[in-house]
Scaffold this motif. Structure first.
Motif, PDB file in Angstrom:
ATOM      1  N   LEU A  29     -47.189 -44.442 -13.906  1.00 20.14           N
ATOM      2  CA  LEU A  29     -47.372 -42.990 -14.619  1.00 20.14           C
ATOM      3  C   LEU A  29     -48.598 -42.167 -14.202  1.00 20.14           C
ATOM      4  O   LEU A  29     -49.134 -41.206 -13.743  1.00 20.14           O
ATOM      5  CB  LEU A  29     -47.235 -43.166 -15.800  1.00 20.14           C
ATOM      6  CG  LEU A  29     -45.397 -43.364 -16.595  1.00 20.14           C
ATOM      7  CD1 LEU A  29     -44.912 -43.146 -17.751  1.00 20.14           C
ATOM      8  CD2 LEU A  29     -45.170 -41.711 -16.015  1.00 20.14           C
ATOM      9  N   GLN A  32     -48.795 -40.346 -10.621  1.00 20.52           N
ATOM     10  CA  GLN A  32     -47.230 -39.595 -11.561  1.00 20.52           C
ATOM     11  C   GLN A  32     -48.996 -37.857 -12.122  1.00 20.52           C
ATOM     12  O   GLN A  32     -49.022 -37.716 -11.346  1.00 20.52           O
ATOM     13  CB  GLN A  32     -46.415 -40.001 -12.146  1.00 20.52           C
ATOM     14  CG  GLN A  32     -45.997 -38.417 -12.391  1.00 20.52           C
ATOM     15  CD  GLN A  32     -46.384 -37.753 -13.720  1.00 20.52           C
ATOM     16  OE1 GLN A  32     -46.293 -38.666 -15.048  1.00 20.52           O
ATOM     17  NE2 GLN A  32     -46.340 -36.628 -14.199  1.00 20.52           N
ATOM     18  N   SER A  36     -49.800 -35.449  -9.808  1.00 18.68           N
ATOM     19  CA  SER A  36     -49.742 -33.802 -10.442  1.00 18.68           C
ATOM     20  C   SER A  36     -51.208 -33.406 -10.381  1.00 18.68           C
ATOM     21  O   SER A  36     -51.183 -32.108 -10.300  1.00 18.68           O
ATOM     22  CB  SER A  36     -49.558 -34.067 -11.774  1.00 18.68           C
ATOM     23  OG  SER A  36     -48.326 -34.636 -12.245  1.00 18.68           O
ATOM     24  N   SER A 209     -41.224 -38.087 -12.699  1.00 18.84           N
ATOM     25  CA  SER A 209     -41.378 -38.494 -14.557  1.00 18.84           C
ATOM     26  C   SER A 209     -40.151 -37.741 -15.382  1.00 18.84           C
ATOM     27  O   SER A 209     -40.123 -38.970 -16.179  1.00 18.84           O
ATOM     28  CB  SER A 209     -41.963 -36.838 -14.560  1.00 18.84           C
ATOM     29  OG  SER A 209     -41.355 -36.338 -15.953  1.00 18.84           O
ATOM     30  N   GLY A 213     -40.811 -41.211 -17.621  1.00 14.46           N
ATOM     31  CA  GLY A 213     -41.284 -39.812 -18.531  1.00 14.46           C
ATOM     32  C   GLY A 213     -40.156 -40.375 -19.828  1.00 14.46           C
ATOM     33  O   GLY A 213     -39.413 -41.199 -20.234  1.00 14.46           O
ATOM     34  N   GLN A 267     -44.325 -28.414 -17.707  1.00 16.45           N
ATOM     35  CA  GLN A 267     -45.283 -29.515 -18.541  1.00 16.45           C
ATOM     36  C   GLN A 267     -46.478 -28.949 -19.477  1.00 16.45           C
ATOM     37  O   GLN A 267     -47.072 -30.150 -20.284  1.00 16.45           O
ATOM     38  CB  GLN A 267     -45.292 -30.736 -17.623  1.00 16.45           C
ATOM     39  CG  GLN A 267     -43.749 -30.763 -16.807  1.00 16.45           C
ATOM     40  CD  GLN A 267     -43.992 -31.940 -16.178  1.00 16.45           C
ATOM     41  OE1 GLN A 267     -45.253 -32.266 -15.202  1.00 16.45           O
ATOM     42  NE2 GLN A 267     -42.836 -32.786 -15.384  1.00 16.45           N
TER      43      GLN A 267
END
Length: 306
Positions: A29, A32, A36, A209, A213, A267
């Motif tokens: 994460l 990620q 992002s 995700s 996620g 998101q």
């Protein structure tokens, strides 16, 4: 149709790679989040700036923009009416629900869909600009008012769009398009190179995700969540298609406005919900549910219209 299928296969393959890398613990994460942020703050603005700089400005301020705006307004009005009359939600929760219903993931998933399925990144620009310049500032102003009555600043509301890298880059690109001024290669080429990272970074982050996620919980009103998902993935594309037809759109233009209306909830709505501590679980679960169902929905729409 073959090109459309190949476009979806490309997107799903890279998303799947992201999920696989998460499963193998190559990416987590933290990675990620890094991907992002890189896409949001650097690569996507660079991509949009270079694409819009060479785009016919009439393609941005077009009937596509009007059809997209109509679709958003219709589903938001339906949700707000249901939230007030049937669900009895307060203003702040209603705003988060409205954002979950009508604010699409045009940045993280819209750009790849426009690039690989529709064949033109510029087709997502009308949706992005409407959201960043109008929908989001109005919604955040309402949240400010609902959570801190009497302290909403007009300066803050008007300045909100210009604190978003995608908006600033889009406006610079539009300035080049409107004036017809050529972008020097010494500026264009590095931006184009950096912009090339945008789509793969977004899709890999999206795959991570999905694998790692947050999953839907039991602390959300399932009727309200179902309403949002239905409005987002069924009613919004249908209204966009009907509005597009009424405005005379056809072919790729009509396909684009319909497919982009079926994008999942963005998101950043979860970020806004956390910021104001309103509708947090609803935003989280709406993002997850629409994200899982969006690609099948868009594939069906494309199969019907392509």
């Amino acid at each position: 149709m073959r090109g459309v299928i190949e476009g979806f296969v490309t997107i799903v393959s890279v998303i799947g790679l992201g999920a696989l890398l998460a499963q193998l613990r190559v990416l987590d994460l933290t990675a990620q989040g890094m991907l992002s942020r890189l896409a949001f703050f650097v690569a996507s603005p660079a991509l949009l700036l270079t694409v819009l700089a060479g785009t016919d400005v009439s393609q941005v301020f077009s009937r596509n923009l009007a059809a997209s705006a109509i679709a958003v307004v219709v589903v938001v009005v339906v949700y707000v009416a249901a939230a007030a009359l049937l669900l009895h939600r307060d203003l702040a929760h209603t705003v988060v629900g409205a954002l979950s219903t009508g604010y699409v993931n045009a940045g993280n998933l819209g750009l790849p869909i426009a690039a690989y399925v529709l064949g033109d990144v510029a087709l997502v620009a009308p949706t992005l600009l409407f959201q960043l310049l109008l929908f989001q500032p109005v919604a955040l102003a309402a949240l400010d008012h609902a959570t801190s009555p009497g302290r909403t600043s007009l300066r803050r509301v008007l300045g909100q769009p210009f604190r978003t890298p995608l908006t600033v880059a889009s406006l610079i690109g539009l300035a080049f398009a409107v004036t017809g001024a050529p972008m020097p290669r010494i500026v264009h080429d590095p931006l184009a190179l950096v912009g090339g990272m945008a789509v793969p970074a977004m899709l890999l982050a999206y795959g991570v995700s999905l694998r790692l996620g947050p999953k839907p919980g039991a602390d959300v009103d399932t009727a309200e969540l179902g309403l949002i998902v239905g409005l987002k993935l069924l009613m919004m594309p249908l209204v966009a298609w009907a509005a597009g037809q009424a405005l005379g759109l056809e072919g790729t233009a009509l396909l684009a406005v319909t497919v982009l209306a079926a994008l999942p909830t963005a998101q950043n709505i979860f970020v806004h919900a956390n910021r104001y501590s309103r509708g947090v679980v609803l935003a989280r679960d709406a993002i997850f549910a629409t994200t899982v169902l969006a690609i099948p929905a868009m594939f069906v729409i494309t199969a019907l219209l392509a």
